[in-house]
Design an enzyme around this catalytic site. Structure first.
Site, PDB file in Angstrom:
ATOM      1  N   THR B   8       0.836  -1.187   0.000  1.00 31.13           N
ATOM      2  CA  THR B   8       0.000   0.000   0.000  1.00 31.13           C
ATOM      3  C   THR B   8       0.874   1.239   0.000  1.00 31.13           C
ATOM      4  OG1 THR B   8      -1.758  -1.121   1.165  1.00 31.13           O
ATOM      5  CG2 THR B   8      -1.691   1.254   1.363  1.00 31.13           C
ATOM      6  N   GLU B  96       7.142  -1.535 -10.983  1.00 28.61           N
ATOM      7  CA  GLU B  96       7.683  -2.863 -11.270  1.00 28.61           C
ATOM      8  C   GLU B  96       8.266  -2.928 -12.678  1.00 28.61           C
ATOM      9  OE1 GLU B  96       4.466  -2.205 -10.173  1.00 28.61           O
ATOM     10  OE2 GLU B  96       3.629  -4.131  -9.525  1.00 28.61           O
ATOM     11  N   ASN B 218       5.499  -9.792 -10.969  1.00 29.69           N
ATOM     12  CA  ASN B 218       4.104 -10.021 -10.599  1.00 29.69           C
ATOM     13  C   ASN B 218       3.604 -11.437 -10.851  1.00 29.69           C
ATOM     14  OD1 ASN B 218       3.025  -7.486  -9.518  1.00 29.69           O
ATOM     15  ND2 ASN B 218       3.767  -6.663 -11.473  1.00 29.69           N
ATOM     16  N   THR B 223       1.350 -16.284  -3.226  1.00 31.13           N
ATOM     17  CA  THR B 223       0.806 -15.589  -2.043  1.00 31.13           C
ATOM     18  C   THR B 223       1.120 -16.367  -0.779  1.00 31.13           C
ATOM     19  OG1 THR B 223      -1.216 -16.615  -2.861  1.00 31.13           O
ATOM     20  CG2 THR B 223      -1.043 -14.245  -3.001  1.00 31.13           C
TER      21      THR B 223
END
Lengths: 223, 223
Positions: B8, B96, B218, B223
């Site tokens: 964030t 990125e 990415n 995760t």
């Protein structure tokens, strides 16, 4: 909606049905907007300036003339939908650097317009596309892409599935076997379903993963 | 608007100005929407769910209280714009896999809303982003991204520049030295200017190129 090198998509459909131009036009318009058809696919959101789908009917069939009220109408319409969906699927599968077709299914949205917008937002999200490329069951990116579409939404009602597995349910991450879901993402087609539980509208848009080959194909040549 | 791994963005700005919360809020809102500021940058169009820009004023300055009609107001507002623009530029530069910041400048659009929409459409186009990555002066992709935005447009009036070179002028490709323009694209910042010659509105959005490293960062983690 493109093939490599900004080529133009030209699709020609022929039939021997005996059908008025007006009805044929109406049926084709319906078919190109059907779930997963030409107007429901996106490789990279970049729209070619002259994509064309044409249909020609020569009336050579012995079948009775096709009319809106005739008994063959629905079967013809369904067949035309399927032809367009099949061709559109081939366009996506053949996209630049595509390893996975992503089938984005929006269910129970507030309106058809919002359902299509939500499906496009997920299918065009670079972070969703790279997650599928990496077989990563990253529900956060899917929720982000749903959220940024600006459609009516209640996270407490929403459910997200990858394949047949719920990964997010009613505002909470679901417990799931990440390894197994990742394995199901290592397939030619990956389905992402978002159920909004708000209304009765739905839409299906086909997208694809984003790979190094997309970059190679689109960056490494000169005009 | 993201940093790697869906982190964030949190930006905190402090000042010793003596200023009411209401005026400070108004000035900050203006500053985050200024050309090239926080709300005018896009790495990949994917919006983080909790980006935050906060400003705090402790009033410790000996300068007179800041008021909307006061003599220091405009200088303070300009300085705050510049702080936000500078921070936003750093966010984009640090995106990125970014090799090039793309400065998309829309001039003489019909309205401010359309100018921003057009600038975003060019800055978010994967085909424009990969063209910049490959230093390819591909005006066709820029024209495509302008066209798909659905804004008011007359190709016969439109001019497209890469750097200071016109590559498309009034409905026609311009003659230009492609090698030289390609060289100017091999710089940390590439400017694309689209002049619509329709009205007096304008906008600047900062984007970036799309590289294999974006995919790597990415796609290649779980995760």
């Amino acid at each position: 909606m493109i093939a490599p090198n900004m080529a133009t998509m030209l699709a020609f459909i022929t039939t021997d049905a005996d059908c008025s131009p007006a009805l044929l036009r109406k049926l084709l318009k319906r078919a190109v907007n059907a779930d997963g058809s030409f107007n429901r696919i996106t490789v990279d959101s970049d729209t070619s300036t002259s994509d064309t789908v044409a249909i020609m009917a020569n009336g050579a069939s012995d079948a009775p003339k096709l009319t809106a009220a005739g008994k063959h109408h629905d079967a013809f319409a369904k067949a035309l939908d399927e032809v367009c969906q099949d061709l559109a699927y081939q366009v996506i599968s053949d996209g630049e650097g595509v390893n996975h077709v992503i089938r984005v299914v929006i269910r129970n949205a507030a309106s058809d317009t919002e359902a299509v917008r939500l499906a496009r937002s997920v299918a065009d999200s670079p972070l969703v596309k790279t997650a599928v490329h990496g077989h990563d069951p990253n529900w956060g990116r899917i929720a982000m892409a749903v959220g940024k579409a600006g459609a009516k939404l209640d996270p407490q009602k929403m459910t997200i599935q990858i394949g047949k597995t719920s990964v997010y349910r009613h505002g909470q991450p679901a417990k799931f076997d990440a390894g197994r879901v990742s394995d199901t993402m290592n397939q030619p087609e990956v389905t992402i379903t978002v159920d909004l539980d708000l209304g009765e509208a739905g839409a299906t848009v086909l997208g694809c993963d984003l790979s190094r080959d997309y970059i190679r194909i689109n960056a490494d040549y000169t005009t």
